[in-house]
Design a protein around this motif. Structure first.
Motif, PDB file in Angstrom:
ATOM      1  N   ALA A 107       0.844  -1.199   0.000  1.00  0.00           N
ATOM      2  CA  ALA A 107       0.000   0.000   0.000  1.00  0.00           C
ATOM      3  C   ALA A 107       0.876   1.244   0.000  1.00  0.00           C
ATOM      4  N   GLY A 108       0.229   2.375  -0.179  1.00  0.00           N
ATOM      5  CA  GLY A 108       0.940   3.643  -0.149  1.00  0.00           C
ATOM      6  C   GLY A 108       0.007   4.773   0.238  1.00  0.00           C
ATOM      7  N   THR A 109       0.591   5.829   0.770  1.00  0.00           N
ATOM      8  CA  THR A 109      -0.177   6.997   1.186  1.00  0.00           C
ATOM      9  C   THR A 109       0.555   8.260   0.761  1.00  0.00           C
ATOM     10  N   PHE A 110      -0.232   9.242   0.324  1.00  0.00           N
ATOM     11  CA  PHE A 110       0.277  10.581   0.019  1.00  0.00           C
ATOM     12  C   PHE A 110      -0.240  11.544   1.077  1.00  0.00           C
ATOM     13  N   PHE A 111       0.603  12.495   1.459  1.00  0.00           N
ATOM     14  CA  PHE A 111       0.268  13.464   2.499  1.00  0.00           C
ATOM     15  C   PHE A 111       0.511  14.890   2.009  1.00  0.00           C
ATOM     16  N   ALA A 112      -0.296  15.822   2.502  1.00  0.00           N
ATOM     17  CA  ALA A 112      -0.022  17.258   2.401  1.00  0.00           C
ATOM     18  C   ALA A 112       0.172  17.746   3.837  1.00  0.00           C
ATOM     19  N   ILE A 113       1.087  18.697   3.989  1.00  0.00           N
ATOM     20  CA  ILE A 113       1.456  19.186   5.314  1.00  0.00           C
ATOM     21  C   ILE A 113       1.377  20.713   5.316  1.00  0.00           C
ATOM     22  N   ALA A 114       0.812  21.280   6.373  1.00  0.00           N
ATOM     23  CA  ALA A 114       0.795  22.740   6.555  1.00  0.00           C
ATOM     24  C   ALA A 114       0.668  23.034   8.046  1.00  0.00           C
ATOM     25  N   GLY A 115       1.354  24.058   8.496  1.00  0.00           N
ATOM     26  CA  GLY A 115       1.246  24.468   9.889  1.00  0.00           C
ATOM     27  C   GLY A 115       1.647  23.404  10.886  1.00  0.00           C
ATOM     28  N   GLY A 116       2.552  22.519  10.483  1.00  0.00           N
ATOM     29  CA  GLY A 116       3.016  21.476  11.384  1.00  0.00           C
ATOM     30  C   GLY A 116       2.059  20.311  11.559  1.00  0.00           C
ATOM     31  N   ARG A 117       0.999  20.266  10.747  1.00  0.00           N
ATOM     32  CA  ARG A 117       0.002  19.201  10.831  1.00  0.00           C
ATOM     33  C   ARG A 117      -0.220  18.567   9.453  1.00  0.00           C
ATOM     34  N   ILE A 118      -0.731  17.355   9.468  1.00  0.00           N
ATOM     35  CA  ILE A 118      -1.106  16.670   8.234  1.00  0.00           C
ATOM     36  C   ILE A 118      -2.467  17.218   7.814  1.00  0.00           C
ATOM     37  N   THR A 119      -2.547  17.732   6.576  1.00  0.00           N
ATOM     38  CA  THR A 119      -3.795  18.325   6.099  1.00  0.00           C
ATOM     39  C   THR A 119      -4.518  17.451   5.073  1.00  0.00           C
ATOM     40  N   ARG A 120      -3.814  16.472   4.521  1.00  0.00           N
ATOM     41  CA  ARG A 120      -4.447  15.539   3.581  1.00  0.00           C
ATOM     42  C   ARG A 120      -3.775  14.190   3.695  1.00  0.00           C
ATOM     43  N   ILE A 121      -4.601  13.134   3.687  1.00  0.00           N
ATOM     44  CA  ILE A 121      -4.129  11.752   3.707  1.00  0.00           C
ATOM     45  C   ILE A 121      -4.865  11.025   2.587  1.00  0.00           C
ATOM     46  N   THR A 122      -4.127  10.486   1.627  1.00  0.00           N
ATOM     47  CA  THR A 122      -4.724   9.750   0.509  1.00  0.00           C
ATOM     48  C   THR A 122      -4.049   8.390   0.436  1.00  0.00           C
ATOM     49  N   THR A 123      -4.810   7.342   0.704  1.00  0.00           N
ATOM     50  CA  THR A 123      -4.249   5.992   0.774  1.00  0.00           C
ATOM     51  C   THR A 123      -4.733   5.142  -0.395  1.00  0.00           C
ATOM     52  N   TYR A 124      -3.806   4.338  -0.934  1.00  0.00           N
ATOM     53  CA  TYR A 124      -4.114   3.432  -2.036  1.00  0.00           C
ATOM     54  C   TYR A 124      -3.606   2.030  -1.731  1.00  0.00           C
ATOM     55  N   TYR A 125      -4.417   1.036  -2.095  1.00  0.00           N
ATOM     56  CA  TYR A 125      -4.013  -0.370  -2.077  1.00  0.00           C
ATOM     57  C   TYR A 125      -4.909  -1.085  -3.068  1.00  0.00           C
ATOM     58  N   ASN A 126      -4.594  -2.318  -3.369  1.00  0.00           N
ATOM     59  CA  ASN A 126      -5.356  -3.091  -4.342  1.00  0.00           C
ATOM     60  C   ASN A 126      -6.456  -3.857  -3.615  1.00  0.00           C
ATOM     61  N   LEU A 127      -7.686  -3.339  -3.671  1.00  0.00           N
ATOM     62  CA  LEU A 127      -8.797  -3.965  -2.974  1.00  0.00           C
ATOM     63  C   LEU A 127      -9.060  -5.376  -3.476  1.00  0.00           C
ATOM     64  N   GLU A 128      -8.914  -5.603  -4.767  1.00  0.00           N
ATOM     65  CA  GLU A 128      -9.143  -6.950  -5.318  1.00  0.00           C
ATOM     66  C   GLU A 128      -8.145  -7.956  -4.741  1.00  0.00           C
ATOM     67  N   ASP A 129      -6.901  -7.525  -4.537  1.00  0.00           N
ATOM     68  CA  ASP A 129      -5.894  -8.388  -3.900  1.00  0.00           C
ATOM     69  C   ASP A 129      -6.335  -8.728  -2.480  1.00  0.00           C
ATOM     70  N   TRP A 130      -6.789  -7.711  -1.737  1.00  0.00           N
ATOM     71  CA  TRP A 130      -7.234  -7.937  -0.357  1.00  0.00           C
ATOM     72  C   TRP A 130      -8.398  -8.923  -0.329  1.00  0.00           C
ATOM     73  N   ILE A 131      -9.388  -8.712  -1.201  1.00  0.00           N
ATOM     74  CA  ILE A 131     -10.555  -9.597  -1.254  1.00  0.00           C
ATOM     75  C   ILE A 131     -10.133 -11.025  -1.587  1.00  0.00           C
ATOM     76  N   ALA A 132      -9.200 -11.182  -2.506  1.00  0.00           N
ATOM     77  CA  ALA A 132      -8.715 -12.525  -2.842  1.00  0.00           C
ATOM     78  C   ALA A 132      -8.059 -13.186  -1.629  1.00  0.00           C
ATOM     79  N   GLN A 133      -7.374 -12.407  -0.821  1.00  0.00           N
ATOM     80  CA  GLN A 133      -6.704 -12.969   0.358  1.00  0.00           C
ATOM     81  C   GLN A 133      -7.667 -13.347   1.486  1.00  0.00           C
ATOM     82  N   VAL A 134      -8.738 -12.573   1.663  1.00  0.00           N
ATOM     83  CA  VAL A 134      -9.658 -12.853   2.775  1.00  0.00           C
ATOM     84  C   VAL A 134     -10.935 -13.552   2.330  1.00  0.00           C
ATOM     85  N   GLY A 135     -11.168 -13.631   1.016  1.00  0.00           N
ATOM     86  CA  GLY A 135     -12.388 -14.239   0.493  1.00  0.00           C
ATOM     87  C   GLY A 135     -12.397 -15.750   0.698  1.00  0.00           C
ATOM     88  N   ALA A 136     -13.364 -16.374   0.079  1.00  0.00           N
ATOM     89  CA  ALA A 136     -13.523 -17.826   0.198  1.00  0.00           C
ATOM     90  C   ALA A 136     -12.222 -18.500  -0.086  1.00  0.00           C
TER      91      ALA A 136
END
Length: 136
Positions: A107-136
């Motif tokens: 997985a990976g995440t992108f961040f924006a930072i301002a004023g010493g704080r995180i102002t944006r968090i955008t996370t990506y991963y492959n949902l189909e991969d996750w479903i294949a791992q936890v599915g039937a």
């Protein structure tokens, strides 16, 4: 904010994540944080971020490993790539039934930072991969 201060902020965020300390994570984000959830819509504000964290804590236990953090020279942007090592604890609506399945997911995440704080968090991963791992 310097790039080293941003790196430290992101490291603190992920240390809190791995410790399961959502209050510490929430302390590092701005009041109007924009949280872009993988396969979902944007959630705006610290209250919705806290609500999301509570939901995730109920449904999943995760530890992030193999962390690589990249920071822009001016410290306003950052990205992290990692592996999510998790256990599916409780069924999440619209997803396969939880039965304690384990998963390992890049997985990976992108961040924006301002004023010493995180102002944006955008996370990506492959949902189909996750479903294949936890599915039937």
């Amino acid at each position: 904010m310097s790039s080293s201060a941003t790196r430290s902020l992101i490291q603190s965020y992920y240390a809190a994540f791995n410790a399961g300390d959502t209050a510490a994570m929430e302390a590092l984000v701005s009041d109007d944080v924009a949280h872009d959830v993988n396969q979902g819509s944007r959630r705006s504000g610290k209250a919705l971020f806290a609500e999301f964290n509570a939901h995730m804590t109920r449904c999943y236990r995760e530890e992030l490993t193999d962390m690589v953090i990249m920071v822009s020279e001016d410290g306003t942007r950052a990205a992290a790539e990692f592996v999510v090592n998790g256990t599916y604890l409780a069924t999440d609506e619209g997803l396969p039934e939880a039965q304690g399945q384990t998963y390992r997911l890049p997985a990976g995440t992108f961040f924006a930072i301002a004023g010493g704080r995180i102002t944006r968090i955008t996370t990506y991963y492959n949902l189909e991969d996750w479903i294949a791992q936890v599915g039937a």
